[in-house]
Motif scaffolding. Sequence first.
Motif, PDB file in Angstrom:
ATOM      1  N   ARG A 466      29.327 -38.714  -1.025  1.00  0.00           N
ATOM      2  CA  ARG A 466      29.023 -37.345  -1.436  1.00  0.00           C
ATOM      3  C   ARG A 466      27.648 -36.905  -0.926  1.00  0.00           C
ATOM      4  O   ARG A 466      27.465 -35.785  -0.463  1.00  0.00           O
ATOM      5  CB  ARG A 466      29.067 -37.262  -2.964  1.00  0.00           C
ATOM      6  CG  ARG A 466      28.896 -35.810  -3.471  1.00  0.00           C
ATOM      7  CD  ARG A 466      28.971 -35.714  -4.979  1.00  0.00           C
ATOM      8  NE  ARG A 466      27.783 -36.273  -5.592  1.00  0.00           N
ATOM      9  CZ  ARG A 466      27.752 -37.339  -6.341  1.00  0.00           C
ATOM     10  NH1 ARG A 466      28.856 -38.009  -6.583  1.00  0.00           N
ATOM     11  NH2 ARG A 466      26.614 -37.770  -6.891  1.00  0.00           N
ATOM     12  N   TYR A 511      35.308 -26.554   1.265  1.00  0.00           N
ATOM     13  CA  TYR A 511      35.630 -26.987  -0.099  1.00  0.00           C
ATOM     14  C   TYR A 511      36.901 -26.257  -0.560  1.00  0.00           C
ATOM     15  O   TYR A 511      36.893 -25.045  -0.764  1.00  0.00           O
ATOM     16  CB  TYR A 511      34.491 -26.645  -1.066  1.00  0.00           C
ATOM     17  CG  TYR A 511      33.282 -27.519  -0.917  1.00  0.00           C
ATOM     18  CD1 TYR A 511      32.325 -27.238   0.063  1.00  0.00           C
ATOM     19  CD2 TYR A 511      33.071 -28.615  -1.734  1.00  0.00           C
ATOM     20  CE1 TYR A 511      31.210 -28.037   0.215  1.00  0.00           C
ATOM     21  CE2 TYR A 511      31.959 -29.416  -1.590  1.00  0.00           C
ATOM     22  CZ  TYR A 511      31.033 -29.113  -0.626  1.00  0.00           C
ATOM     23  OH  TYR A 511      29.928 -29.912  -0.497  1.00  0.00           O
ATOM     24  N   ASN A 547      27.283 -25.884  -5.266  1.00  0.00           N
ATOM     25  CA  ASN A 547      27.399 -26.165  -6.704  1.00  0.00           C
ATOM     26  C   ASN A 547      28.566 -25.391  -7.314  1.00  0.00           C
ATOM     27  O   ASN A 547      29.336 -25.929  -8.116  1.00  0.00           O
ATOM     28  CB  ASN A 547      26.086 -25.800  -7.403  1.00  0.00           C
ATOM     29  CG  ASN A 547      26.101 -26.190  -8.870  1.00  0.00           C
ATOM     30  OD1 ASN A 547      26.071 -27.359  -9.212  1.00  0.00           O
ATOM     31  ND2 ASN A 547      26.182 -25.207  -9.736  1.00  0.00           N
ATOM     32  N   SER A 548      28.710 -24.106  -6.924  1.00  0.00           N
ATOM     33  CA  SER A 548      29.811 -23.304  -7.457  1.00  0.00           C
ATOM     34  C   SER A 548      31.159 -23.877  -7.048  1.00  0.00           C
ATOM     35  O   SER A 548      32.070 -24.018  -7.873  1.00  0.00           O
ATOM     36  CB  SER A 548      29.685 -21.859  -6.965  1.00  0.00           C
ATOM     37  OG  SER A 548      28.521 -21.260  -7.452  1.00  0.00           O
ATOM     38  N   LYS A 550      31.949 -26.837  -6.200  1.00  0.00           N
ATOM     39  CA  LYS A 550      32.237 -28.171  -6.739  1.00  0.00           C
ATOM     40  C   LYS A 550      32.519 -28.145  -8.238  1.00  0.00           C
ATOM     41  O   LYS A 550      33.359 -28.908  -8.731  1.00  0.00           O
ATOM     42  CB  LYS A 550      31.059 -29.105  -6.457  1.00  0.00           C
ATOM     43  CG  LYS A 550      30.964 -29.551  -5.012  1.00  0.00           C
ATOM     44  CD  LYS A 550      29.643 -30.237  -4.712  1.00  0.00           C
ATOM     45  CE  LYS A 550      29.456 -31.457  -5.566  1.00  0.00           C
ATOM     46  NZ  LYS A 550      28.171 -32.149  -5.247  1.00  0.00           N
ATOM     47  N   TYR A 551      31.820 -27.267  -8.984  1.00  0.00           N
ATOM     48  CA  TYR A 551      31.869 -27.397 -10.441  1.00  0.00           C
ATOM     49  C   TYR A 551      32.313 -26.133 -11.194  1.00  0.00           C
ATOM     50  O   TYR A 551      32.759 -26.237 -12.345  1.00  0.00           O
ATOM     51  CB  TYR A 551      30.480 -27.790 -10.964  1.00  0.00           C
ATOM     52  CG  TYR A 551      29.895 -29.027 -10.348  1.00  0.00           C
ATOM     53  CD1 TYR A 551      28.762 -28.961  -9.534  1.00  0.00           C
ATOM     54  CD2 TYR A 551      30.490 -30.257 -10.545  1.00  0.00           C
ATOM     55  CE1 TYR A 551      28.231 -30.096  -8.962  1.00  0.00           C
ATOM     56  CE2 TYR A 551      29.968 -31.405  -9.971  1.00  0.00           C
ATOM     57  CZ  TYR A 551      28.833 -31.331  -9.184  1.00  0.00           C
ATOM     58  OH  TYR A 551      28.315 -32.466  -8.623  1.00  0.00           O
ATOM     59  N   ALA A 552      32.192 -24.952 -10.594  1.00  0.00           N
ATOM     60  CA  ALA A 552      32.314 -23.727 -11.399  1.00  0.00           C
ATOM     61  C   ALA A 552      33.745 -23.270 -11.629  1.00  0.00           C
ATOM     62  O   ALA A 552      34.047 -22.636 -12.641  1.00  0.00           O
ATOM     63  CB  ALA A 552      31.513 -22.592 -10.746  1.00  0.00           C
ATOM     64  N   GLY A 554      36.857 -24.776 -11.972  1.00  0.00           N
ATOM     65  CA  GLY A 554      37.909 -25.715 -12.359  1.00  0.00           C
ATOM     66  C   GLY A 554      39.110 -25.036 -12.985  1.00  0.00           C
ATOM     67  O   GLY A 554      40.260 -25.341 -12.667  1.00  0.00           O
ATOM     68  N   SER A 581      32.515 -21.037 -14.791  1.00  0.00           N
ATOM     69  CA  SER A 581      32.377 -21.394 -16.202  1.00  0.00           C
ATOM     70  C   SER A 581      30.924 -21.422 -16.681  1.00  0.00           C
ATOM     71  O   SER A 581      30.668 -21.537 -17.867  1.00  0.00           O
ATOM     72  CB  SER A 581      32.994 -22.764 -16.460  1.00  0.00           C
ATOM     73  OG  SER A 581      32.383 -23.742 -15.625  1.00  0.00           O
ATOM     74  N   PHE A 583      26.947 -23.077 -16.864  1.00  0.00           N
ATOM     75  CA  PHE A 583      26.501 -24.419 -17.220  1.00  0.00           C
ATOM     76  C   PHE A 583      25.215 -24.329 -18.037  1.00  0.00           C
ATOM     77  O   PHE A 583      24.586 -23.278 -18.104  1.00  0.00           O
ATOM     78  CB  PHE A 583      26.260 -25.270 -15.963  1.00  0.00           C
ATOM     79  CG  PHE A 583      25.178 -24.745 -15.064  1.00  0.00           C
ATOM     80  CD1 PHE A 583      25.445 -23.729 -14.156  1.00  0.00           C
ATOM     81  CD2 PHE A 583      23.888 -25.245 -15.139  1.00  0.00           C
ATOM     82  CE1 PHE A 583      24.448 -23.250 -13.330  1.00  0.00           C
ATOM     83  CE2 PHE A 583      22.888 -24.765 -14.323  1.00  0.00           C
ATOM     84  CZ  PHE A 583      23.180 -23.752 -13.414  1.00  0.00           C
ATOM     85  N   SER A 592      17.682 -34.012 -10.374  1.00  0.00           N
ATOM     86  CA  SER A 592      18.766 -33.414  -9.600  1.00  0.00           C
ATOM     87  C   SER A 592      18.244 -32.918  -8.254  1.00  0.00           C
ATOM     88  O   SER A 592      17.353 -32.077  -8.193  1.00  0.00           O
ATOM     89  CB  SER A 592      19.374 -32.256 -10.387  1.00  0.00           C
ATOM     90  OG  SER A 592      20.245 -31.500  -9.573  1.00  0.00           O
TER      91      SER A 592
END
Length: 635
Positions: A466, A511, A547-548, A550-552, A554, A581, A583, A592
């Motif tokens: 990663r 992505y 970041n969005s 990968k994580y936002a 889902g 979502s 964070f 980080s």
Amino acid sequence: MRISLCILLVINSFWLLGQSGVIDSLKLSIEIASSDSARLDAQIRLANAYKNTSMDSANIYIEQARSRVDSSTLNRLWIDYNMALSNIRYVNGDVEASLDRVDRILDDPEVTSLNYTDRCDFNHRKALCLYKIAQYDEAAELLLVTLDTLSRYEDYGRMGGCYNSLGNVMRYIQRNDQSLQYYEKAYEYNTRAGDHGSALRNLASMATGYSMLDSFDRSIPLFKRAIVGSIEHEDPYLEAFAYGNLGLNYVDIEQRDSARHYLEKALEMYRSMNNQIRIARTSSQLSRLYLLEEKYTEAINILQPSLDIARETKNLELENAILVNLSKAYAGNRQYAKAYELSKSHGELTDSILTKEIREEVNNAQVKYETEKKEAEIKRLALEDELKQTRLRQQQWGLIGLAGVLALLAGLAYRLWQQKKAINQKNQENEALLKEIHHRVKNNLQVISSLLKLQSRSIDDEITQRVLLEGQDRVRSMALIHQNLYQDGNLRGINMHDYLSQLTGELVDNYQVGEDKVAVDIDVDSIHLDVDTVVPIGLIINELITNSLKYAFGQQSDPKIAVTLRQAADSLQLRYEDNGSGFDIDSLPAGSLGMRLIRSFANRLQAHTKWETKGRTLVSFDIRDFELAKPVTDE
């Protein structure tokens, strides 16, 4: 290629003076010295002689010499003291201190007493330091320049040392065939010089090269020859080196009894020398055997103090290798919490190492670009100055008679036309040169990106993979800048709408977010910004989009991203938003990398940052330090 062989010990390419007869003679010289300078000379030589056999003794004698040496005289003893101190710091693992000591001598204009051997020895030591900190191109270039000087004096002994170091550089960048050729040259020149001790070390280097190629039928006999010769020549450092690497060879061909015998012998010798770096490396290598034999407690007992050594000497690569083996040992001992903690430390350290390497590569490319750009600007200014001088000379001829003036003006007008034509042509050449510079920088960054992509495919560890892929995205964001510069033809600035659209599109394509395509809204003023402003903005957007993606999103069926850039009177307003979502920003790890990069680049832009992360992500940047692209003017 086996990972263990990538951290094989590097043979010291300088000449060892550690034979017991020489040391005894130098000690006697101190006792009977009739002057302070004679006593100081013996102390310096003793410190240098002990550096590979007893670091405690080396430090004692170099400290005695420090209290006596006079730095104001810049004489022979001052030069010898600095070389010995640099050698000791290098062997002790403090490469930065060794390099600093060398640079003090080479860069001091008041040090005028260096002869060719002094300068070559200092350059050789500097090359070894550069090679240790992964500046392989600079190290190889400096060694080749030094070899050119030495060849003019037919100094075969020093040539052998330089060729051996070149072989080490080639080995670490995995040019193994070329590495073996340099080792063979080193062996040839040291033999011609009658330096059989150094020739033995060249044999050990060749054996290491064959080990890298898994040619153990050739490496093992060479290591054994080196052991026999090192005992005859009283060279304990080479003896320990050969024992350790012979043990690694036996690990690789699964002859464990022989492997244990030679590795433990090497570790015992390094402990007697108090060579901390070599103790840690050899312990890490011996732990591989213990892990294969499921002797997890023994592995932990030798790895834990080695980890302390690696951290004290700030040797990140060695620390990382030890963390991997130590985590496996604790897992084998069913101490899973400790194993997880060490594995996490390994991931964070890998992140740090890769980020440092990427930053160094990018900085090197940027320095080359800036240098070439400045050279082109100097050439242009020189032509303009020449034109001004021409005009001045024209005015001086104005005092000549009318007929002569008319004739001369006709000739000068033609010459002026030629000069202006030449300047215009040179400006076109400079523009082409700048375009080529941007093209080359883009290509260099693309090569780095491709290397990271290839490396990620060969790694199974998810954390490391990663990190490599995220590093690839960051490098690509900078490569796009230089691509836009040379493709658009505007070499002075970047069209921000085109750049951000292209960057966002590539990241979204890389992505895949479920089955829904992410909608992207780019609302950017017609702005052209200077490269120094675009780079941090591009990297900030890269981190936010990554970041969005990968994580936002889902559970989001209609994912959206919006990027806005507006130019105000004295600032730029950059806004990034997603409908994910959100964070809890306070729950992010303190270390980080993504958040550190965003804050670092925001500080570089003197930007005030505002975060809204409840139910979505909205980040606003009020950028105060920015530079618009300079308008292109036609002459």
